[in-house]
Structure formats: C-alpha cells, structure tokens
Design a protein around this motif. Sequence first.
Motif, PDB file in Angstrom:
ATOM      1  N   PRO A  19      84.039  37.892   5.577  1.00  0.00           N
ATOM      2  CA  PRO A  19      83.496  37.326   6.812  1.00  0.00           C
ATOM      3  C   PRO A  19      83.812  38.258   7.980  1.00  0.00           C
ATOM      4  O   PRO A  19      84.892  38.820   8.023  1.00  0.00           O
ATOM      5  CB  PRO A  19      84.264  36.008   6.958  1.00  0.00           C
ATOM      6  CG  PRO A  19      84.794  35.701   5.593  1.00  0.00           C
ATOM      7  CD  PRO A  19      85.026  37.022   4.934  1.00  0.00           C
ATOM      8  N   THR A  20      82.862  38.467   8.855  1.00  0.00           N
ATOM      9  CA  THR A  20      83.079  39.395   9.969  1.00  0.00           C
ATOM     10  C   THR A  20      83.599  38.627  11.171  1.00  0.00           C
ATOM     11  O   THR A  20      83.023  37.613  11.554  1.00  0.00           O
ATOM     12  CB  THR A  20      81.754  40.093  10.322  1.00  0.00           C
ATOM     13  OG1 THR A  20      81.346  40.817   9.178  1.00  0.00           O
ATOM     14  CG2 THR A  20      81.924  41.045  11.471  1.00  0.00           C
ATOM     15  N   VAL A  23      86.538  39.944  18.461  1.00  0.00           N
ATOM     16  CA  VAL A  23      86.208  39.603  19.841  1.00  0.00           C
ATOM     17  C   VAL A  23      85.410  40.760  20.435  1.00  0.00           C
ATOM     18  O   VAL A  23      85.664  41.919  20.127  1.00  0.00           O
ATOM     19  CB  VAL A  23      87.485  39.335  20.689  1.00  0.00           C
ATOM     20  CG1 VAL A  23      88.104  38.015  20.273  1.00  0.00           C
ATOM     21  CG2 VAL A  23      88.514  40.445  20.555  1.00  0.00           C
ATOM     22  N   CYS A  67      92.965  36.559   6.066  1.00  0.00           N
ATOM     23  CA  CYS A  67      92.763  36.156   7.460  1.00  0.00           C
ATOM     24  C   CYS A  67      93.570  34.904   7.760  1.00  0.00           C
ATOM     25  O   CYS A  67      93.647  33.986   6.929  1.00  0.00           O
ATOM     26  CB  CYS A  67      91.285  35.896   7.747  1.00  0.00           C
ATOM     27  SG  CYS A  67      90.993  35.147   9.363  1.00  0.00           S
ATOM     28  N   CYS A 103      92.341  49.866  20.402  1.00  0.00           N
ATOM     29  CA  CYS A 103      90.959  49.896  19.898  1.00  0.00           C
ATOM     30  C   CYS A 103      89.965  49.886  21.040  1.00  0.00           C
ATOM     31  O   CYS A 103      90.303  49.624  22.192  1.00  0.00           O
ATOM     32  CB  CYS A 103      90.699  48.656  19.051  1.00  0.00           C
ATOM     33  SG  CYS A 103      91.908  48.429  17.765  1.00  0.00           S
ATOM     34  N   TYR A 107      91.113  45.783  22.400  1.00  0.00           N
ATOM     35  CA  TYR A 107      91.860  45.037  21.383  1.00  0.00           C
ATOM     36  C   TYR A 107      93.086  45.867  21.008  1.00  0.00           C
ATOM     37  O   TYR A 107      93.003  47.085  20.860  1.00  0.00           O
ATOM     38  CB  TYR A 107      90.993  44.826  20.151  1.00  0.00           C
ATOM     39  CG  TYR A 107      91.597  43.895  19.112  1.00  0.00           C
ATOM     40  CD1 TYR A 107      91.445  42.521  19.245  1.00  0.00           C
ATOM     41  CD2 TYR A 107      92.297  44.391  18.017  1.00  0.00           C
ATOM     42  CE1 TYR A 107      91.981  41.657  18.290  1.00  0.00           C
ATOM     43  CE2 TYR A 107      92.830  43.523  17.064  1.00  0.00           C
ATOM     44  CZ  TYR A 107      92.667  42.160  17.212  1.00  0.00           C
ATOM     45  OH  TYR A 107      93.197  41.301  16.272  1.00  0.00           O
ATOM     46  N   GLU A 135      80.241  46.793  11.913  1.00  0.00           N
ATOM     47  CA  GLU A 135      80.896  45.540  12.298  1.00  0.00           C
ATOM     48  C   GLU A 135      82.223  45.343  11.574  1.00  0.00           C
ATOM     49  O   GLU A 135      83.020  44.494  11.952  1.00  0.00           O
ATOM     50  CB  GLU A 135      79.964  44.330  12.089  1.00  0.00           C
ATOM     51  CG  GLU A 135      79.559  44.060  10.661  1.00  0.00           C
ATOM     52  CD  GLU A 135      78.344  44.864  10.185  1.00  0.00           C
ATOM     53  OE1 GLU A 135      77.966  45.874  10.810  1.00  0.00           O
ATOM     54  OE2 GLU A 135      77.778  44.475   9.136  1.00  0.00           O
ATOM     55  N   ARG A 141      89.318  52.030  10.966  1.00  0.00           N
ATOM     56  CA  ARG A 141      90.076  50.795  11.169  1.00  0.00           C
ATOM     57  C   ARG A 141      91.425  50.879  10.474  1.00  0.00           C
ATOM     58  O   ARG A 141      91.598  51.592   9.490  1.00  0.00           O
ATOM     59  CB  ARG A 141      89.321  49.581  10.629  1.00  0.00           C
ATOM     60  CG  ARG A 141      89.425  49.457   9.112  1.00  0.00           C
ATOM     61  CD  ARG A 141      88.814  48.169   8.598  1.00  0.00           C
ATOM     62  NE  ARG A 141      89.450  46.985   9.158  1.00  0.00           N
ATOM     63  CZ  ARG A 141      88.918  45.763   9.109  1.00  0.00           C
ATOM     64  NH1 ARG A 141      87.754  45.574   8.512  1.00  0.00           N
ATOM     65  NH2 ARG A 141      89.560  44.747   9.629  1.00  0.00           N
ATOM     66  N   ALA A 149      95.169  39.386   8.822  1.00  0.00           N
ATOM     67  CA  ALA A 149      94.169  40.424   9.108  1.00  0.00           C
ATOM     68  C   ALA A 149      93.980  40.719  10.594  1.00  0.00           C
ATOM     69  O   ALA A 149      93.364  41.733  10.939  1.00  0.00           O
ATOM     70  CB  ALA A 149      92.838  40.046   8.476  1.00  0.00           C
ATOM     71  N   SER A 152      94.923  44.079  11.168  1.00  0.00           N
ATOM     72  CA  SER A 152      94.085  45.154  10.622  1.00  0.00           C
ATOM     73  C   SER A 152      92.987  45.485  11.633  1.00  0.00           C
ATOM     74  O   SER A 152      91.811  45.134  11.461  1.00  0.00           O
ATOM     75  CB  SER A 152      93.491  44.743   9.270  1.00  0.00           C
ATOM     76  OG  SER A 152      94.493  44.732   8.274  1.00  0.00           O
ATOM     77  N   LYS A 154      90.169  46.897  13.986  1.00  0.00           N
ATOM     78  CA  LYS A 154      88.948  47.680  13.805  1.00  0.00           C
ATOM     79  C   LYS A 154      88.733  48.603  15.011  1.00  0.00           C
ATOM     80  O   LYS A 154      89.227  48.345  16.101  1.00  0.00           O
ATOM     81  CB  LYS A 154      87.748  46.735  13.659  1.00  0.00           C
ATOM     82  CG  LYS A 154      87.935  45.751  12.490  1.00  0.00           C
ATOM     83  CD  LYS A 154      86.661  44.994  12.153  1.00  0.00           C
ATOM     84  CE  LYS A 154      86.492  43.732  12.961  1.00  0.00           C
ATOM     85  NZ  LYS A 154      85.448  42.843  12.376  1.00  0.00           N
ATOM     86  N   TRP A 170      96.083  39.162  20.016  1.00  0.00           N
ATOM     87  CA  TRP A 170      96.247  37.793  19.513  1.00  0.00           C
ATOM     88  C   TRP A 170      97.702  37.343  19.601  1.00  0.00           C
ATOM     89  O   TRP A 170      97.983  36.147  19.773  1.00  0.00           O
ATOM     90  CB  TRP A 170      95.735  37.660  18.074  1.00  0.00           C
ATOM     91  CG  TRP A 170      94.229  37.613  18.008  1.00  0.00           C
ATOM     92  CD1 TRP A 170      93.407  38.495  17.387  1.00  0.00           C
ATOM     93  CD2 TRP A 170      93.384  36.625  18.633  1.00  0.00           C
ATOM     94  NE1 TRP A 170      92.095  38.126  17.577  1.00  0.00           N
ATOM     95  CE2 TRP A 170      92.052  36.984  18.341  1.00  0.00           C
ATOM     96  CE3 TRP A 170      93.613  35.485  19.416  1.00  0.00           C
ATOM     97  CZ2 TRP A 170      90.963  36.247  18.793  1.00  0.00           C
ATOM     98  CZ3 TRP A 170      92.523  34.748  19.863  1.00  0.00           C
ATOM     99  CH2 TRP A 170      91.224  35.129  19.553  1.00  0.00           C
TER     100      TRP A 170
HETATM  101  N1  LIG Z   1      89.184  45.632  17.235  1.00  0.00           N
HETATM  102  C1  LIG Z   1      89.306  44.445  16.596  1.00  0.00           C
HETATM  103  N2  LIG Z   1      89.836  44.416  15.364  1.00  0.00           N
HETATM  104  C2  LIG Z   1      89.971  43.238  14.713  1.00  0.00           C
HETATM  105  C3  LIG Z   1      89.590  42.017  15.310  1.00  0.00           C
HETATM  106  C4  LIG Z   1      89.044  42.082  16.615  1.00  0.00           C
HETATM  107  O1  LIG Z   1      88.701  41.063  17.237  1.00  0.00           O
HETATM  108  N3  LIG Z   1      88.899  43.311  17.219  1.00  0.00           N
HETATM  109  N4  LIG Z   1      89.729  40.838  14.606  1.00  0.00           N
HETATM  110  C5  LIG Z   1      90.728  40.829  13.507  1.00  0.00           C
HETATM  111  C6  LIG Z   1      90.607  39.662  12.643  1.00  0.00           C
HETATM  112  S1  LIG Z   1      91.151  38.187  13.286  1.00  0.00           S
HETATM  113  C7  LIG Z   1      90.166  39.722  11.355  1.00  0.00           C
HETATM  114  S2  LIG Z   1      90.163  38.397  10.316  1.00  0.00           S
HETATM  115  C8  LIG Z   1      89.645  41.000  10.806  1.00  0.00           C
HETATM  116  C9  LIG Z   1      88.281  40.795  10.215  1.00  0.00           C
HETATM  117  O2  LIG Z   1      87.857  41.960   9.581  1.00  0.00           O
HETATM  118  P1  LIG Z   1      86.374  41.998   9.012  1.00  0.00           P
HETATM  119  O3  LIG Z   1      85.457  41.670  10.151  1.00  0.00           O
HETATM  120  O4  LIG Z   1      86.208  43.390   8.489  1.00  0.00           O
HETATM  121  O5  LIG Z   1      86.319  40.959   7.929  1.00  0.00           O
HETATM  122  O6  LIG Z   1      89.557  42.021  11.792  1.00  0.00           O
HETATM  123  C10 LIG Z   1      90.655  42.076  12.648  1.00  0.00           C
HETATM  124  N5  LIG Z   1      90.502  43.261  13.460  1.00  0.00           N
END
Ligand SMILES: Nc1nc2c(c(=O)[nH]1)N[C@H]1C(S)=C(S)[C@@H](COP(=O)(O)O)O[C@H]1N2
Length: 188
Positions: A19-20, A23, A67, A103, A107, A135, A141, A149, A152, A154, A170
């Motif tokens: 699931p993607t 924010v 997640c 990021c 983020y 996405e 990442r 997650a 993790s 992105k 967060w």
């Molecule tokens: N830059 C960035 N990375 C992020 C996030 C985000 O909002 N911004 N959300 C995180 C959250 S809460 C999750 S669950 C995962 C989701 O990764 P996916 O979209 O590849 O499944 O990315 C994480 N990395």
Amino acid sequence: MTNDHPRLPPGQQAVDGLPTLHVGPVPAFDSAAWDLRLEGEVRSPQRLTYDQVRALPSVISVSDFHCVEGWSRLDCAWEGVRFSDLCDLVSPTERARFVTVGCENDYTTSLPLEDMLHPDVLLAWGLDSAELPPEQGFPLRLVIPHKYAYKSAKWVRWLRFTYQQELGYWEQRGYSDSADPWREERRG
Ligand SMILES: Nc1nc2c(c(=O)[nH]1)N[C@H]1C(S)=C(S)[C@@H](COP(=O)(O)O)O[C@H]1N2
Ligand SMILES: [Mo]
C-alpha cells in the motif's frame, strides 16, 4: 536480525501489495539537480550525484516491511547500497550516535547509528527486480526492516550524523521513536 521472535509482529496482517502511504505529493526527479548529502559528525562529508550513488557497490536484500497501521508486506527484494557502505565513505566521528534522514517535502526521521548499521538497512532504488515506482520512493529510499515503516523514508536527499537525536516528522506527532514492531511500539 535475530530469529528469537515470530516472523509476523503482533497485531500485523500480511498483505499482497505494498500500500502506498506518504504525506505530500510525489516529488519530481531531475537527475541533473539531484544530490545526496552526507554531513554532520563525519570526517569526510560527501555530496554525491545520482550516477555516483548508482555506481556504489549494491546488494539485493530480502526483508519484510511492517507499517504501523497494521499491514506487513513479506519478502520485499530491495536493491540498493547498504547504509554501512555509505558510512565507510564518510567515516563518522566518535561523536556520531544518531542519523537524521532528510527527504523531499521536509519529511524526516531519525535512528540510532547502531540500528542503521545492520546489513539489511539499505538506501534502495529497486524493488522485486524493477526500479522503484516514484510513489514508492524513487530515486532513493531508506529501508530499515526491523522498525515500523515510517522510518523507511522515501525520496531521501540527505543523511546527517548527529550527537543529539533529532526527532522526525511522525515521531514529533506522537509516533514511537523506537518503533520496534515486535514490541508494538506504535505510539510514543
Ligand atoms: N518521504 C516520506 N517517506 C515515507 C513516508 C512519507 O510520508 N514521506 N511515509 C512512511 C510510511 S508511514 C510508510 S508505511 C511507508 C510506505 O511505503 P510505501 O509507500 O512504499 O508502501 O513509507 C514511509 N516513508
Ligand atoms: Mo506507515
């Protein structure tokens, strides 16, 4: 990671897709303007172009992705460079205890350096034999499978080695900073 805990952490359900979740908008990628900065408590700060990042020694590392909202995606085959190899490039000082990950779209997250040094922690550009979809974090990442997650991150652009911990996006909003899925550390 050690095998002294069940594969699926408590309160998690395995799902098929990834699931993607993020924010803000998916950022555009311009390889000419893009760089990765490695800075802070390091002896040799680096600014790498995207080609330089992709030329680093890479690995494929299979791990599970958990997640905090309760889904887990098992057996993700991530491709990228190990954080520990990036670390060797910059040579952290004795004061380096944490890493803040920055990021696109402001983020951030942060982790103890010790957690980042596990061999399954990657800066990844590929998943399951394909380039990451934008996405899901292309061009780069973080993948840190032993934490929820939201760690993790992105679209990573910089890694700052610090002495004091800097709380991430967060983590400032009530999520756990230690974020251990097997201890269900969801809220801080
Ligand atoms: N830059 C960035 N990375 C992020 C996030 C985000 O909002 N911004 N959300 C995180 C959250 S809460 C999750 S669950 C995962 C989701 O990764 P996916 O979209 O590849 O499944 O990315 C994480 N990395
Ligand atoms: Mo998440």
